[in-house]
Write an enzyme that holds these catalytic residues in place. Structure first.
Site, PDB file in Angstrom:
ATOM      1  N   CYS A  70      27.982  38.005  39.949  1.00 58.91           N
ATOM      2  CA  CYS A  70      27.453  38.798  41.058  1.00 58.91           C
ATOM      3  C   CYS A  70      26.966  37.825  42.118  1.00 58.91           C
ATOM      4  O   CYS A  70      26.132  36.955  41.823  1.00 58.91           O
ATOM      5  CB  CYS A  70      26.305  39.682  40.569  1.00 58.91           C
ATOM      6  SG  CYS A  70      25.412  40.568  41.869  1.00 58.91           S
ATOM      7  N   CYS A 177      32.157  39.626  47.487  1.00 59.70           N
ATOM      8  CA  CYS A 177      31.478  40.485  46.506  1.00 59.70           C
ATOM      9  C   CYS A 177      32.449  40.644  45.346  1.00 59.70           C
ATOM     10  O   CYS A 177      33.644  40.907  45.565  1.00 59.70           O
ATOM     11  CB  CYS A 177      31.115  41.841  47.105  1.00 59.70           C
ATOM     12  SG  CYS A 177      30.502  43.056  45.903  1.00 59.70           S
TER      13      CYS A 177
END
Length: 263
Positions: A70, A177
């Site tokens: 992440c 992302c």
């Protein structure tokens, strides 16, 4: 061999699939907190606390390494996670692939969440690794959430909106992302131009998978027996891989011919 991964939601699938392809015999532990996503708009303290919760849940399964799959958690929580888990468990963070994309030459675009786009972190990354390339920062409103839910119409709308902000002359797109890697081909199609070659997409999954193996002294072995198990944790609770996760090729790869462990 056991590799754990954490993320707010299913963005960890891309890195998990990369590990699975490199080592089909590795057990995987996927630890997330989808009820609390998105993490981007939260405070750094809140993100760190949630990442720690996911890491501690995964650590109970005694992994050989932990991948922070992440970007947001890597920015805010990586040092805290390393302070708690290392040296017993090597912790590998995720950084948007600005460096290799810029090294290949611009112009390029960095697709990221609105919270990350224009942030001091991303600006420092571009300044350090941009290599003088022309770089456009593109905020992708709602894309991570749409990917998480497996909402194809919302994914297409978010991708189209981000593509409209992307210069048609870009040679590469950095997927800032981890969720975005799950819809990479839709992104490629949206930024394709008849006047230029298809842009190259730069994700982080393969790099972090390779780094995790290096940290534990393991070599890639794609021909290893497909004996690796899968444990899925949502806020520390064992569960099954979600239906939206199984809708992506990466999710299907993880459960193919394997029983998901729920205890």
């Amino acid at each position: 061999m056991r590799i754990a991964l954490l993320d707010s939601g299913i963005g960890l699938l891309a890195a998990a699939a990369a590990v699975r392809r490199a080592r089909p015999d590795a057990d995987l532990v996927l630890s997330s907190a989808p009820d609390s996503m998105p993490w981007g708009p939260r405070t750094a303290e809140d993100i760190t606390a949630r990442a720690l919760d996911c890491a501690r849940a995964a650590a109970a399964y005694a992994p050989d390494a932990l991948i922070v799959a992440c970007n947001t958690a890597s920015v805010h929580a990586l040092e805290v996670l390393r302070a708690e888990l290392e040296p017993a468990v090597p912790v590998v963070g995720t950084v948007p692939a600005v460096k290799p994309a810029a090294a290949a030459g611009g112009p390029l675009a960095v697709w990221a969440t609105p919270a990350t786009t224009g942030s001091p972190y991303q600006r420092r990354l571009i300044a350090r690794f941009g290599n003088g390339a022309e770089i456009t920062e593109v905020p992708c409103h709602g894309l991570a959430d749409a990917v998480e839910k497996g909402d194809e119409a919302a994914v297409d709308a978010a991708v189209a909106a981000a593509a409209a902000l992307t210069p048609r002359a870009v040679r590469s797109v950095v997927l800032g992302c981890t969720h975005y890697e799950l819809v990479a081909e839709r992104i490629r199609a949206a930024v394709r131009s008849s006047q230029a070659p298809d842009p190259v997409l730069y994700g982080s999954a393969a790099a972090v998978a390779a780094q995790a193996l290096r940290r534990i002294g393991a070599e890639p072995d794609p021909t290893a027996p497909p004996s690796g198990g899968l444990t899925v944790l949502h806020t520390g609770r064992p569960t099954e891989l979600s239906a939206p996760a199984r809708g992506y090729a990466e999710g299907r790869l993880l459960v193919a011919d394997r029983a998901v462990r729920t205890g």
